[in-house]
Design a protein around this motif. Structure first.
Motif, mmCIF file in Angstrom:
data_model
loop_
_atom_site.group_PDB
_atom_site.id
_atom_site.type_symbol
_atom_site.label_atom_id
_atom_site.label_comp_id
_atom_site.label_asym_id
_atom_site.label_seq_id
_atom_site.Cartn_x
_atom_site.Cartn_y
_atom_site.Cartn_z
ATOM 1 N N PRO A 72 38.202 33.097 36.346
ATOM 2 C CA PRO A 72 37.119 32.443 35.706
ATOM 3 C C PRO A 72 35.924 32.135 36.247
ATOM 4 N N ILE A 73 35.894 31.788 37.481
ATOM 5 C CA ILE A 73 34.894 30.933 37.982
ATOM 6 C C ILE A 73 33.902 32.412 38.205
ATOM 7 N N CYS A 74 34.201 33.463 38.576
ATOM 8 C CA CYS A 74 33.349 34.788 38.696
ATOM 9 C C CYS A 74 32.809 34.924 37.198
ATOM 10 N N VAL A 75 33.544 34.848 36.145
ATOM 11 C CA VAL A 75 32.758 35.092 34.830
ATOM 12 C C VAL A 75 31.837 34.094 34.507
ATOM 13 N N ARG A 76 31.923 32.745 34.847
ATOM 14 C CA ARG A 76 31.057 31.860 34.563
ATOM 15 C C ARG A 76 29.988 31.957 35.463
ATOM 16 N N GLU A 77 29.971 32.494 36.621
ATOM 17 C CA GLU A 77 28.604 32.855 37.565
ATOM 18 C C GLU A 77 27.995 33.674 36.828
ATOM 19 N N CYS A 78 28.627 34.986 36.355
ATOM 20 C CA CYS A 78 27.902 36.063 35.775
ATOM 21 C C CYS A 78 27.024 35.625 34.647
ATOM 22 N N ASN A 79 27.645 34.877 33.927
ATOM 23 C CA ASN A 79 27.114 34.149 32.584
ATOM 24 C C ASN A 79 25.651 33.149 33.014
ATOM 25 N N ASN A 80 26.014 32.598 34.198
ATOM 26 C CA ASN A 80 24.865 31.817 34.670
ATOM 27 C C ASN A 80 23.662 32.694 35.099
ATOM 28 N N ILE A 81 24.041 33.815 35.752
ATOM 29 C CA ILE A 81 22.974 34.717 36.029
ATOM 30 C C ILE A 81 22.506 35.155 34.622
ATOM 31 N N LEU A 82 22.994 35.666 34.038
ATOM 32 C CA LEU A 82 22.476 36.242 32.691
ATOM 33 C C LEU A 82 21.472 35.267 31.944
ATOM 34 N N GLN A 83 22.126 34.149 32.007
ATOM 35 C CA GLN A 83 21.358 32.923 31.278
ATOM 36 C C GLN A 83 19.942 32.718 31.966
ATOM 37 N N LYS A 84 20.083 32.776 33.426
ATOM 38 C CA LYS A 84 18.796 32.581 34.280
ATOM 39 C C LYS A 84 17.923 33.967 33.888
ATOM 40 N N ARG A 85 18.356 34.798 33.633
ATOM 41 C CA ARG A 85 17.608 35.971 33.381
ATOM 42 C C ARG A 85 17.078 36.285 31.993
ATOM 43 N N LYS A 86 17.471 35.257 31.283
ATOM 44 C CA LYS A 86 17.329 35.173 29.647
ATOM 45 C C LYS A 86 17.723 36.409 28.861
ATOM 46 N N SER A 87 19.026 36.745 29.391
ATOM 47 C CA SER A 87 19.709 37.749 28.625
ATOM 48 C C SER A 87 20.540 37.036 27.593
ATOM 49 N N LYS A 88 20.846 37.676 26.514
ATOM 50 C CA LYS A 88 21.526 37.055 25.399
ATOM 51 C C LYS A 88 23.168 37.559 25.746
ATOM 52 N N LYS A 89 23.377 38.545 26.656
ATOM 53 C CA LYS A 89 24.767 38.996 26.884
ATOM 54 C C LYS A 89 25.389 37.964 27.650
ATOM 55 N N ARG A 90 26.593 38.031 27.260
ATOM 56 C CA ARG A 90 27.464 37.026 28.081
ATOM 57 C C ARG A 90 29.052 37.714 28.105
ATOM 58 N N TYR A 91 29.738 37.557 29.303
ATOM 59 C CA TYR A 91 31.157 37.852 29.308
ATOM 60 C C TYR A 91 32.090 36.996 28.916
ATOM 61 N N THR A 92 33.033 37.304 28.423
ATOM 62 C CA THR A 92 34.373 36.745 28.181
ATOM 63 C C THR A 92 35.459 36.699 29.315
ATOM 64 N N LEU A 93 36.454 35.814 29.143
ATOM 65 C CA LEU A 93 37.729 35.988 30.124
ATOM 66 C C LEU A 93 38.372 37.375 29.872
ATOM 67 N N ASN A 94 38.334 37.873 28.724
ATOM 68 C CA ASN A 94 39.079 39.109 28.230
ATOM 69 C C ASN A 94 38.307 40.279 28.795
ATOM 70 N N ASP A 95 37.010 40.008 29.082
ATOM 71 C CA ASP A 95 36.221 41.509 29.824
ATOM 72 C C ASP A 95 36.829 41.610 31.241
ATOM 73 N N ARG A 96 37.569 40.709 31.826
ATOM 74 C CA ARG A 96 38.271 41.061 33.067
ATOM 75 C C ARG A 96 39.072 42.191 33.059
ATOM 76 N N PHE A 97 39.798 42.501 31.897
ATOM 77 C CA PHE A 97 40.734 43.624 31.733
ATOM 78 C C PHE A 97 40.077 44.970 31.574
ATOM 79 N N ASP A 98 38.940 44.967 31.243
ATOM 80 C CA ASP A 98 38.006 46.181 30.794
ATOM 81 C C ASP A 98 37.239 46.581 32.322
ATOM 82 N N ILE A 99 37.801 47.789 32.760
ATOM 83 C CA ILE A 99 37.251 48.081 34.416
ATOM 84 C C ILE A 99 35.762 48.259 34.032
#
Length: 146
Positions: free
Chosen positions: A69-96
């Motif tokens: 979950p920390i990795c997902v949160r870090e990815c979302n933080n990076i996306l936010q810093k890059r002003k992207s609207k995209k976000r990952y969810t915890l369920n996305d971890r099951f999608d290769i």
């Protein structure tokens, strides 16, 4: 010859076999930004982490790449810093595919030099990894890269 020296020679051989522009992320002959092919590294990590099982769960780590979950949160933080609207969810971890996207996002942010060793060790030990603590993991992934 010691194990460390052998590993360094193998790593050097791998690096020399790759085109320079690809490794360094420098501009190629056509002036376009060179792209690094992380697929062999990601596939090796997937084999070490889950044996290729996208439904693998071990404690808080899930999916083929065993993302926390920390990795997902870090990815979302990076996306936010890059002003992207995209976000990952915890369920996305099951999608290769989405797991690979998260790996690539982290590499583009924390590993701009496209350092394979840094990528492998940081995937196991975080951005402030210990070489000693990540050595066995690094060796396992490198075995799958051959």
């Amino acid at each position: 010859m010691s194990k460390v020296v052998r590993k360094l020679l193998v790593a050097a051989a791998i690096l020399m076999a790759c085109p320079t522009g690809t490794l360094a992320g420098t501009k190629g002959q056509n002036g376009n930004e060179g792209s690094f092919d992380w697929n062999p590294v990601m596939n090796a990590i997937i084999q070490v982490e889950s044996g290729g099982n996208p439904r693998a769960v071990s404690g808080p780590s899930c999916g083929a790449m065993q993302i926390t979950p920390i990795c997902v949160r870090e990815c979302n933080n990076i996306l936010q810093k890059r002003k992207s609207k995209k976000r990952y969810t915890l369920n996305d971890r099951f999608d290769i595919q989405k797991s690979k996207e998260m790996f690539l996002l982290l590499q583009s942010y924390f590993n701009r030099a496209n350092d394979i060793e840094h990528a492998i060790r940081s995937w196991n030990g975080g951005q402030h990894y210990s070489r000693r603590a990540t050595q066995r993991y690094y060796e396992k992934v490198m075995r799958h890269l051959k």
